[in-house]
Motif scaffolding. Structure first.
Motif, PDB file in Angstrom:
ATOM      1  N   ILE A 284     -13.100  50.270 -26.468  1.00  0.00           N
ATOM      2  CA  ILE A 284     -11.846  49.800 -25.866  1.00  0.00           C
ATOM      3  C   ILE A 284     -11.854  48.279 -25.866  1.00  0.00           C
ATOM      4  CG2 ILE A 284     -11.275  51.815 -24.442  1.00  0.00           C
ATOM      5  CD1 ILE A 284     -12.856  50.566 -22.201  1.00  0.00           C
ATOM      6  N   GLY A 285     -10.681  47.721 -25.717  1.00  0.00           N
ATOM      7  CA  GLY A 285     -10.563  46.258 -25.742  1.00  0.00           C
ATOM      8  C   GLY A 285     -11.340  45.602 -24.608  1.00  0.00           C
ATOM      9  N   ASP A 286     -11.747  44.370 -24.816  1.00  0.00           N
ATOM     10  CA  ASP A 286     -12.529  43.683 -23.806  1.00  0.00           C
ATOM     11  C   ASP A 286     -11.624  43.043 -22.776  1.00  0.00           C
ATOM     12  OD1 ASP A 286     -14.655  42.567 -22.468  1.00  0.00           O
ATOM     13  OD2 ASP A 286     -14.630  40.748 -23.707  1.00  0.00           O
ATOM     14  N   ALA A 287     -11.676  43.582 -21.549  1.00  0.00           N
ATOM     15  CA  ALA A 287     -10.947  42.952 -20.443  1.00  0.00           C
ATOM     16  C   ALA A 287     -11.804  43.160 -19.214  1.00  0.00           C
ATOM     17  CB  ALA A 287      -9.586  43.609 -20.265  1.00  0.00           C
ATOM     18  N   PRO A 288     -11.980  42.116 -18.370  1.00  0.00           N
ATOM     19  CA  PRO A 288     -12.918  42.216 -17.248  1.00  0.00           C
ATOM     20  C   PRO A 288     -12.552  43.297 -16.241  1.00  0.00           C
ATOM     21  CG  PRO A 288     -11.802  40.056 -17.312  1.00  0.00           C
ATOM     22  CD  PRO A 288     -11.374  40.792 -18.513  1.00  0.00           C
ATOM     23  N   GLU A 289     -11.258  43.653 -16.148  1.00  0.00           N
ATOM     24  CA  GLU A 289     -10.915  44.629 -15.119  1.00  0.00           C
ATOM     25  C   GLU A 289     -11.164  46.076 -15.548  1.00  0.00           C
ATOM     26  OE1 GLU A 289      -8.872  42.695 -16.715  1.00  0.00           O
ATOM     27  OE2 GLU A 289      -7.253  43.869 -17.581  1.00  0.00           O
ATOM     28  N   VAL A 290     -11.362  46.360 -16.871  1.00  0.00           N
ATOM     29  CA  VAL A 290     -11.640  47.746 -17.270  1.00  0.00           C
ATOM     30  C   VAL A 290     -13.126  48.038 -17.174  1.00  0.00           C
ATOM     31  CG1 VAL A 290     -10.047  48.975 -18.804  1.00  0.00           C
ATOM     32  CG2 VAL A 290     -11.037  46.795 -19.531  1.00  0.00           C
ATOM     33  N   ALA A 291     -13.427  49.288 -16.736  1.00  0.00           N
ATOM     34  CA  ALA A 291     -14.824  49.716 -16.698  1.00  0.00           C
ATOM     35  C   ALA A 291     -15.301  50.005 -18.116  1.00  0.00           C
ATOM     36  CB  ALA A 291     -14.948  50.968 -15.828  1.00  0.00           C
ATOM     37  N   GLY A 292     -16.541  49.635 -18.395  1.00  0.00           N
ATOM     38  CA  GLY A 292     -17.098  49.865 -19.727  1.00  0.00           C
ATOM     39  C   GLY A 292     -18.212  48.886 -19.989  1.00  0.00           C
ATOM     40  N   VAL A 293     -19.117  49.233 -20.889  1.00  0.00           N
ATOM     41  CA  VAL A 293     -20.265  48.374 -21.183  1.00  0.00           C
ATOM     42  C   VAL A 293     -19.864  47.382 -22.263  1.00  0.00           C
ATOM     43  CG1 VAL A 293     -22.613  48.317 -22.102  1.00  0.00           C
ATOM     44  CG2 VAL A 293     -21.928  50.112 -20.496  1.00  0.00           C
ATOM     45  N   ALA A 294     -20.066  46.109 -21.949  1.00  0.00           N
ATOM     46  CA  ALA A 294     -19.691  45.077 -22.905  1.00  0.00           C
ATOM     47  C   ALA A 294     -20.646  45.052 -24.081  1.00  0.00           C
ATOM     48  CB  ALA A 294     -19.683  43.722 -22.213  1.00  0.00           C
ATOM     49  N   ALA A 295     -20.063  44.916 -25.283  1.00  0.00           N
ATOM     50  CA  ALA A 295     -20.892  44.874 -26.496  1.00  0.00           C
ATOM     51  C   ALA A 295     -20.166  44.080 -27.554  1.00  0.00           C
ATOM     52  CB  ALA A 295     -21.177  46.289 -26.991  1.00  0.00           C
ATOM     53  N   ARG A 296     -20.886  43.796 -28.628  1.00  0.00           N
ATOM     54  CA  ARG A 296     -20.357  42.972 -29.704  1.00  0.00           C
ATOM     55  C   ARG A 296     -20.455  43.787 -30.978  1.00  0.00           C
ATOM     56  NH1 ARG A 296     -24.067  39.253 -28.821  1.00  0.00           N
ATOM     57  NH2 ARG A 296     -25.003  39.376 -30.842  1.00  0.00           N
ATOM     58  N   VAL A 297     -19.400  43.770 -31.784  1.00  0.00           N
ATOM     59  CA  VAL A 297     -19.457  44.519 -33.053  1.00  0.00           C
ATOM     60  C   VAL A 297     -20.464  43.830 -33.967  1.00  0.00           C
ATOM     61  CG1 VAL A 297     -18.181  45.236 -35.100  1.00  0.00           C
ATOM     62  CG2 VAL A 297     -17.082  45.295 -32.857  1.00  0.00           C
ATOM     63  N   ASN A 298     -21.391  44.619 -34.491  1.00  0.00           N
ATOM     64  CA  ASN A 298     -22.392  44.052 -35.403  1.00  0.00           C
ATOM     65  C   ASN A 298     -22.040  44.347 -36.845  1.00  0.00           C
ATOM     66  OD1 ASN A 298     -24.822  42.723 -36.040  1.00  0.00           O
ATOM     67  ND2 ASN A 298     -25.818  44.709 -36.335  1.00  0.00           N
ATOM     68  N   ARG A 299     -21.760  45.620 -37.129  1.00  0.00           N
ATOM     69  CA  ARG A 299     -21.435  46.022 -38.503  1.00  0.00           C
ATOM     70  C   ARG A 299     -20.499  47.201 -38.457  1.00  0.00           C
ATOM     71  NH1 ARG A 299     -25.723  47.276 -42.751  1.00  0.00           N
ATOM     72  NH2 ARG A 299     -26.575  48.584 -41.102  1.00  0.00           N
ATOM     73  N   VAL A 300     -19.639  47.303 -39.448  1.00  0.00           N
ATOM     74  CA  VAL A 300     -18.789  48.485 -39.584  1.00  0.00           C
ATOM     75  C   VAL A 300     -19.169  49.164 -40.893  1.00  0.00           C
ATOM     76  CG1 VAL A 300     -16.450  49.359 -39.762  1.00  0.00           C
ATOM     77  CG2 VAL A 300     -16.928  47.364 -38.336  1.00  0.00           C
ATOM     78  N   LEU A 301     -19.613  50.431 -40.801  1.00  0.00           N
ATOM     79  CA  LEU A 301     -20.012  51.158 -41.994  1.00  0.00           C
ATOM     80  C   LEU A 301     -18.991  52.242 -42.243  1.00  0.00           C
ATOM     81  CD1 LEU A 301     -23.599  51.705 -40.658  1.00  0.00           C
ATOM     82  CD2 LEU A 301     -23.038  50.059 -42.438  1.00  0.00           C
ATOM     83  N   SER A 302     -18.153  52.034 -43.258  1.00  0.00           N
ATOM     84  CA  SER A 302     -17.171  53.082 -43.501  1.00  0.00           C
ATOM     85  C   SER A 302     -17.467  53.765 -44.825  1.00  0.00           C
ATOM     86  CB  SER A 302     -15.759  52.487 -43.501  1.00  0.00           C
ATOM     87  OG  SER A 302     -15.710  51.318 -44.266  1.00  0.00           O
ATOM     88  N   ASN A 303     -17.712  55.044 -44.733  1.00  0.00           N
ATOM     89  CA  ASN A 303     -17.786  55.854 -45.951  1.00  0.00           C
ATOM     90  C   ASN A 303     -17.147  57.200 -45.657  1.00  0.00           C
ATOM     91  OD1 ASN A 303     -19.796  56.275 -44.167  1.00  0.00           O
ATOM     92  ND2 ASN A 303     -21.393  56.685 -45.662  1.00  0.00           N
ATOM     93  N   GLY A 304     -16.085  57.491 -46.378  1.00  0.00           N
ATOM     94  CA  GLY A 304     -15.392  58.762 -46.186  1.00  0.00           C
ATOM     95  C   GLY A 304     -14.534  58.760 -44.946  1.00  0.00           C
TER      96      GLY A 304
END
Lengths: 361, 276
Positions: A284-304
């Protein structure tokens, strides 16, 4: 033959290989003993075979106590990880061995032995190799000959120690399917040892998950995969995201972030690990008021159709390394989110499983 | 095949060196024996090598050497098996003891064995009342040859047993084989090439042995004289042709026996080495 394992214990020096293991295996099933190396699975298999003696406990085969029986008398077929084919004997003689060493009055006539060996070689589809020697066979062929040799004595139970461990990936997959088909034809009670969860999930009727000399969970592959009973089962089977934190009401506090959970039986402040499968995790989008663990996208692997997004936790390092997470999303969803490398997001899960964290508790 | 296409270089050099070295160390000294022998006419040659006393020594030397090598194969195998497969207190010491016959001057071995087996020795005085006479007779020769040949069998078989996966025995047992069947059908065939090599080495060593045997044999003509002693006797009489004549017969017989053993060994090794 049904196998009953009752309170088996075994130590090697100060190392407890098996710690009070009890297990009932019904007749005719193909069972996988699954676990990391050193978990005691091979020791258990060898104790069932009679190649190793337990320090305590009993083994019943078809209800009969077999604890004191020698491996010769247990009517088990054992397939060794490195095949243990007799090098100076042809493939034919290897398969015939079990029939040739029978006491004279039980031994079949030579023509009968010949017929049975040919039959077994046809069963493993290697009749054309009968005059070769083990050294002239590929790994997969040796494994099948080892299986034919074990079947020649008409065992009541077939035990296989890491049967595909020494083979390359492609042959492994073929042999796996072939073993499954063979079991469906013969219906002989079989137990095989593996450390490869994919192998166990694909081939077995029932999986016995082991860790540190104990049984963690017994169940069908579906049960093991979808309803892991313990923290270990969760982390060992399949890909999984682990969030380490403490209970705080309806949330788990992970570092500075909160994850909502639905459990009511946990007290505040209790250290827990929250597990979520990659396909049950959402970005989900990063906003301080939403619950969720903050993380950073490292890589996107798309196959199929399914794409995998690899993320790095924003929180502090744990044990000298950052936590990595993995999320599976459909390709449409991925293009809708338009993720970029390094983008800050939050993670939460539709299905979160909580276990008390033994490591920090 | 051109030399440029060879993956392993240096074939010419290493073969040349091997042949030159072998000639210098083995072939030339040995051929000298035959050249010296060739200076005799056949009649004299035959009268030396076929005299009754010398023929009796051939029988003793080759007979006892073969017997000693056979005994060593049996007990050497047991010893090597125990050293490899079991752990027991003092195992390292036993392992080191095996090599002692290699290191000990053979005369020392001969003297101590004689002292032990003589009619008044520790073991001899126990055997004497039973009518068994070891020292100063043909069996003394056997005892000495068994002593010096033992390490050859143990040391050739030991590494093979170390490499022999216990899984083979477990596999045989799980297929219903008894211990004896497992040994006869699985273990023994795997060890046979090494046993034959050990036999050949122990035999060769025994045929050539002089020092230890001389002390214990008693050297009674027609009874306990070994062939090397016959050669020394000729030398002491300055009969060099006679000495080389007997030596050449010994060489030829030894060579033939060793060749046969090697062929046998090669044949068994081929049938077991069809393996990974």
């Amino acid at each position: 033959m049904s196998i009953a394992i009752q309170s088996i214990a075994k130590s090697f020096g100060s190392f407890r290989a098996l710690d009070d293991v009890s297990l009932d295996l019904p007749r005719g099933e193909l069972v996988a003993l699954l676990g990391p190396s050193g978990c005691g699975k091979t020791t258990l298999l060898r104790i069932i075979a009679g190649l190793e003696t337990a320090d305590a406990g009993r083994i019943l085969l078809d209800g009969q106590d077999a604890t004191e029986k020698h491996v010769r008398e247990r009517q088990v077929g054992f397939v060794f990880q490195h095949y243990a084919l007799f090098r100076h004997m042809s493939v034919f003689e290897n398969v015939a061995f079990g029939m040739r060493v029978k006491p004279r009055k039980e031994r079949l006539a030579d023509t009968e032995i010949r017929r049975r060996v040919n039959e077994l070689l046809d069963l493993v589809q290697l009749g054309w190799l009968k005059d070769r020697y083990p050294a002239q066979l590929s790994g997969g062929q040796r494994q099948r000959i080892a299986l034919a040799r074990a079947l020649a004595v008409e065992p009541q139970v077939l035990l296989l120690d890491e049967p595909f461990g020494a083979l390359d990936a492609k042959v492994r997959k073929e042999l796996r399917r072939w073993l499954r088909r063979l079991h469906d034809e013969l219906h002989i009670s079989s137990v095989f040892v593996t450390h490869d969860q994919e192998e166990a999930l694909e081939v077995a009727d029932r999986i016995v998950l082991m860790n540190r000399g104990r049984i963690e969970q017994v169940g069908t592959p579906r049960q093991i995969y979808e309803e892991p009973a313990t923290s270990f089962a969760y982390s060992f089977i399949g890909n999984v995201n682990a969030f380490h934190g403490k209970i705080e009401g309806n949330f788990v506090r992970v570092g500075g972030d909160l994850l909502p959970h639905a459990r009511t039986d946990l007290t505040d402040g209790e250290p827990v690990v929250a597990y979520a499968r990659p396909h049950d995790t959402e970005i989900i989008g990063d906003a301080p008021e939403v619950a969720g663990v903050a993380a950073r996208v490292n890589r996107v692997l798309s196959n199929g159709g399914i794409s995998r997004v690899e993320l790095i936790a924003n929180g502090p390092e744990r044990g000298g390394a950052k936590d990595y997470f993995e999320v599976e999303v459909s390709s449409e969803e991925l293009s809708r989110m338009a993720l970029e490398n390094g983008q800050r997001v939050r993670l939460r899960s539709r299905r979160l499983s909580l276990f008390r964290d033994q490591a920090s508790g | 095949m051109s030399s440029a296409s060879r993956v392993l270089p240096g074939f010419g050099l290493s073969l040349g060196f091997t042949l030159a070295y072998l000639s210098l160390i083995v072939l030339i000294p040995l051929s000298a024996v035959f050249f010296k022998t060739a200076t005799m006419d056949f009649e004299r040659f035959w009268s030396v090598v076929a005299s009754d006393r010398v023929v009796a020594s051939y029988k003793l030397s080759f007979g006892m050497s073969l017997l000693a090598a056979a005994i060593n194969v049996v007990f050497g195998l047991m010893l090597a098996w125990a050293i490899v497969r079991y752990s027991f207190p003092g195992k390292k010491i036993v392992d080191a003891l095996v090599d002692l016959p290699f290191a000990l001057p053979t005369a020392v071995a001969g003297i101590s064995l004689t002292a032990l087996y003589a009619p008044n020795g520790w073991l001899g005085q126990l055997l004497e009342p039973l009518g068994i006479k070891i020292a100063f007779g043909p069996y003394g020769v056997l005892v000495a040859l068994v002593f010096i040949g033992l390490p050859f069998v143990v040391r050739t078989v030991q590494p093979i047993i170390e490499d022999f996966d216990i899984g083979f025995e477990e596999a045989a047992a799980s297929l219903g084989a008894s211990r004896w069947q497992t040994f006869r059908r699985v273990v023994f065939p795997a060890l046979l090439p090494a046993l034959l090599t050990g036999f050949a080495l122990a035999f060769a060593r025994a045929v050539g042995e002089y020092g230890s045997v001389i002390f214990i044999a008693g050297n009674i003509p027609f009874v306990s004289e070994i062939t090397p002693l016959m050669i020394i006797t000729r030398l002491e009489e300055f009969d060099y042709e006679g000495a080389t004549a007997i030596a050449s017969v010994m060489l030829i017989v030894s060579f033939i026996l060793l060749l046969v053993i090697n062929l046998l060994q090669g044949w068994t090794a081929r049938s077991t080495r069809r393996s990974a």
